[in-house]
Design a protein around this motif. Structure first.
Motif: not given
Length: 121
Positions: A86-101
């Motif tokens: 839908e037009p309301e889905d227009t956005a910049v989409y970001y990925c995130s991760a919670f990670a252990q090194l």
């Protein structure tokens, strides 16, 4: 450090579909949670979907039933299948991760650079 690279954004007509991908790389011991957020112009960043492990998923009310999050642990990659856009889905989409090194690392949140999704009416 962990690098997250998103791909799959673009321009689509309302009712169409897109599939976003986000690949994590670097010295990663374990990724617990992966998620997709989005930020539309003039609005705060909001959580779209989150996956813990491979089966524990949650979705924002606005996308439930239209979006599906999945993950390939072997590739440290998370996907977001977006249908009935839908037009309301227009956005910049970001990925995130919670990670252990390392095993002894308590973990941190890491973010990708974002990918633009534009839905035309």
């Amino acid at each position: 450090q962990v690098q997250l690279v998103e791909s799959g954004g673009g321009l689509v007509q309302a009712g169409g579909s897109l599939r976003l991908s986000c690949a994590a790389s670097g010295r990663i011991f374990k990724i617990t949670v992966m998620a997709w957020y989005r930020q539309a112009p003039g609005k705060q960043r909001e959580l779209v979907a989150r996956i813990t492990g491979v089966a524990n998923k949650m979705y924002a009310d606005s996308v439930r039933g239209r979006f599906t999050i999945s993950r390939d642990n072997a590739k440290n990659t998370v996907y977001l299948q977006m249908n009935s856009l839908e037009p309301e889905d227009t956005a910049v989409y970001y990925c995130s991760a919670f990670a252990q090194l390392t095993l002894f690392d308590r973990g941190s949140d890491y973010w990708g650079q974002g990918t633009q999704v534009t839905v035309s009416s």
